[in-house]
Scaffold this motif. Structure first.
Motif, PDB file in Angstrom:
ATOM      1  N   PHE A 117       0.845  -1.185   0.000  1.00  0.00           N
ATOM      2  CA  PHE A 117       0.000   0.000   0.000  1.00  0.00           C
ATOM      3  C   PHE A 117       0.886   1.242   0.000  1.00  0.00           C
ATOM      4  O   PHE A 117       1.755   1.393   0.861  1.00  0.00           O
ATOM      5  CB  PHE A 117      -0.923   0.006   1.214  1.00  0.00           C
ATOM      6  N   SER A 118       0.668   2.128  -0.953  1.00  0.00           N
ATOM      7  CA  SER A 118       1.502   3.326  -1.074  1.00  0.00           C
ATOM      8  C   SER A 118       0.703   4.612  -0.953  1.00  0.00           C
ATOM      9  O   SER A 118       1.223   5.694  -1.198  1.00  0.00           O
ATOM     10  CB  SER A 118       2.235   3.318  -2.425  1.00  0.00           C
ATOM     11  N   GLY A 119      -0.552   4.467  -0.554  1.00  0.00           N
ATOM     12  CA  GLY A 119      -1.415   5.636  -0.480  1.00  0.00           C
ATOM     13  C   GLY A 119      -1.422   6.306   0.879  1.00  0.00           C
ATOM     14  O   GLY A 119      -0.503   6.136   1.694  1.00  0.00           O
ATOM     15  N   ASP A 120      -2.474   7.074   1.122  1.00  0.00           N
ATOM     16  CA  ASP A 120      -2.636   7.840   2.358  1.00  0.00           C
ATOM     17  C   ASP A 120      -3.887   7.390   3.099  1.00  0.00           C
ATOM     18  O   ASP A 120      -4.886   7.014   2.476  1.00  0.00           O
ATOM     19  CB  ASP A 120      -2.755   9.334   2.054  1.00  0.00           C
ATOM     20  N   VAL A 121      -3.824   7.442   4.405  1.00  0.00           N
ATOM     21  CA  VAL A 121      -4.989   7.143   5.233  1.00  0.00           C
ATOM     22  C   VAL A 121      -5.158   8.266   6.246  1.00  0.00           C
ATOM     23  O   VAL A 121      -4.199   8.646   6.933  1.00  0.00           O
ATOM     24  CB  VAL A 121      -4.849   5.796   5.972  1.00  0.00           C
ATOM     25  N   TRP A 122      -6.349   8.799   6.317  1.00  0.00           N
ATOM     26  CA  TRP A 122      -6.727   9.783   7.322  1.00  0.00           C
ATOM     27  C   TRP A 122      -7.875   9.192   8.140  1.00  0.00           C
ATOM     28  O   TRP A 122      -8.623   8.348   7.650  1.00  0.00           O
ATOM     29  CB  TRP A 122      -7.196  11.088   6.671  1.00  0.00           C
ATOM     30  N   GLY A 123      -8.011   9.623   9.374  1.00  0.00           N
ATOM     31  CA  GLY A 123      -9.108   9.094  10.161  1.00  0.00           C
ATOM     32  C   GLY A 123      -9.301   9.824  11.468  1.00  0.00           C
ATOM     33  O   GLY A 123      -8.452  10.610  11.898  1.00  0.00           O
ATOM     34  N   ARG A 138     -10.562   7.555   6.023  1.00  0.00           N
ATOM     35  CA  ARG A 138     -10.516   7.852   4.595  1.00  0.00           C
ATOM     36  C   ARG A 138      -9.241   7.247   4.013  1.00  0.00           C
ATOM     37  O   ARG A 138      -8.141   7.521   4.500  1.00  0.00           O
ATOM     38  CB  ARG A 138     -10.526   9.362   4.382  1.00  0.00           C
ATOM     39  N   VAL A 139      -9.392   6.428   2.992  1.00  0.00           N
ATOM     40  CA  VAL A 139      -8.275   5.724   2.373  1.00  0.00           C
ATOM     41  C   VAL A 139      -8.129   6.212   0.934  1.00  0.00           C
ATOM     42  O   VAL A 139      -9.084   6.133   0.146  1.00  0.00           O
ATOM     43  CB  VAL A 139      -8.494   4.203   2.399  1.00  0.00           C
TER      44      VAL A 139
END
Length: 465
Positions: A117-123, A138-139
């Motif tokens: 996984f190379s993305g971003d995660v917010w939460g 949020r993925v």
């Protein structure tokens, strides 16, 4: 069980050496890549063939409603989600299983072999409260890398948040009295470890589960069960053996035969320094009063009373006026006190029109009957407070954040470019929940049924990108 482990005055003879909650040890876990549903992989295969797999996408975790009668939800499991994302790897054994089962084609297997996984995660930070529509997580990344995480993320958040919500209600009902998590024997052995962690987030003080203590640094406690008393010819012999081994500060179980006789024997054996007695059956309210009176008459005025026996938040609340010093909770806690899931979903809310990294995001949303609609666009969330600092609205929107809410935003960055950036000690999470619950309207802690204690307001923008 030693009274010191309950947060009570320390007596002689510690039965556990708990670490400060949130320490623990990083435990190696196998690949989490198969903690998923097959359709995640078949969607990936179809998207690879269609040329849409690399489109930039935004997925959000939210729930459309709280469980019936609940006034707020509790975010729990975020730390475990971060571990799961890091360990989402398709190793040779996993790829072999997929190949042998004909689950996906060779092109997809080749793609999965290098998955990271190379993305971003917010939460929402773990321990925070949430409400219907809150974008709890949020993925963001390519469709291919994000879609694979759906099931494992929902599995963790739905379970842990349900347990934490039940624990929060129980800890609110218990007030300042400590709560012991003791539900390991009432659920799956791995779920028990996660449940103990979630319970600690929700306000529990200790756990009986040693795996949870080892992995997460949660203080552990435990003394004896009825079997230990039944092992001996006389109850007195069992009490004496336990005191000899664990010291006078131990907790003696007094309801195997006759409670009054057992309390008298317990004080004779351990003296007035006896740490605590545990009651596990009968009319707990009545028995607690009788035991307290008897202990005081015997001079054991500092001996604590611990009650167990199928407690839930309602039973705990009913004992608020009783002379009880701590509660042990099992079955009702690890099953979410009637609500074992939060019904969270993981939905695509925005995606690019092409694989071009610069392509703008287009809001997308499911439109259907039966209450399963969703709102498109990448969302932010903020909590508006009244003049007294009490939460009055959960504001969710797309586009620019109104100036007055900029400092009240809830989502924080958890993963950046595939790297976890927001690990934190479990005690920090536990304290955060206590603070978040304290900032809710007083009606949040009422056990009566009602609507969410804070309404959700939506602010729509013309563009969700």
């Amino acid at each position: 069980m030693n009274t010191a482990d309950l947060g009570l005055p320390e007596e002689e003879g510690r039965e556990a050496l708990p670490q400060k909650g949130g320490g623990g040890r990083r435990v190696g876990v196998p690949s989490t890549a198969l903690f998923t549903d097959q359709y995640e992989l078949t969607m990936l295969q179809a998207a690879l063939k269609a040329g849409t797999a690399e489109r930039r996408s935004v997925f959000e975790v939210f729930t459309r409603r709280l469980p019936e009668g609940r006034r707020y939800g509790v975010v729990a499991g975020t730390g475990r989600v971060l571990d799961a994302i890091e360990n989402f790897r398709f190793d040779a054994d996993v790829l072999g299983f997929l190949r042998e089962g004909g689950i996906v084609d060779d092109e997809t297997l080749d793609w999965l072999a290098s998955y990271r996984f190379s993305g971003d995660v917010w939460g929402y930070p773990e321990g925070e409260v949430y409400f219907p529509g809150s974008p709890i997580m949020r993925v963001e990344g390519s469709f291919a890398e994000c879609v694979l995480l759906e099931t494992v993320i929902l599995s963790i958040l739905n379970h842990d948040s349900a347990i934490a919500a039940a624990a929060s209600r129980m800890s609110s009902a218990a007030g300042d009295r400590p709560l012991i998590e003791m539900g390991a024997r009432r659920t799956h052995e791995l779920a028990a470890v996660a449940a103990a962690r979630a319970a600690y987030v929700g306000g529990f003080t200790t756990t009986s589960d040693l795996a949870a203590g080892f992995r997460y640094g949660i203080p552990t406690v435990g003394t004896s069960a009825h079997a230990f008393t039944l092992l001996h010819d006389q109850e007195r012999d069992a009490f004496q053996a336990q005191v000899n081994s664990l010291g006078r500060g131990t907790t003696l179980l007094v309801d195997t035969y006759d409670v009054a006789e057992a309390v008298r024997t317990a004080v004779e054996v351990a003296g007035p320094e006896l740490g605590a007695v545990r009651i596990d059956s009968g009319d707990l309210l009545l028995v607690a009063y009788r035991v307290r009176q008897q202990l005081d008459e015997l001079g054991a005025t500092d001996t604590r009373i611990i009650v167990t026996s199928d407690l839930d938040e309602y039973a705990i609340a009913s004992l608020a006026a009783a002379p009880v010093d701590a509660y042990g909770v099992g079955t009702q806690l690890v099953t979410g006190s009637g609500h074992p899931t939060c019904s969270m979903v993981y939905k695509l809310v925005a995606r690019a029109e092409s694989a071009d990294p610069k392509a703008p995001l287009v809001p997308v949303a499911k439109k259907s009957s039966g209450g399963k609609t969703s709102i498109g666009g990448r969302k932010w969330a903020a909590r508006r407070l009244d003049e007294y600092g009490v939460a009055e609205a959960e504001v969710v929107g797309t586009g620019p954040v109104p100036g007055e809410l900029v400092d009240r935003q809830l989502l924080v960055e958890l993963v950046k470019g595939g790297e976890v950036v927001a690990r934190e000690p479990l005690d920090v999470v536990r304290d955060r929940h206590a603070a978040a619950r304290a900032n809710l309207p007083l009606s949040a802690t009422q056990l009566s049924r009602g609507e969410p204690v804070v309404p959700t307001e939506y602010v729509h923008a013309r563009s969700g990108s």
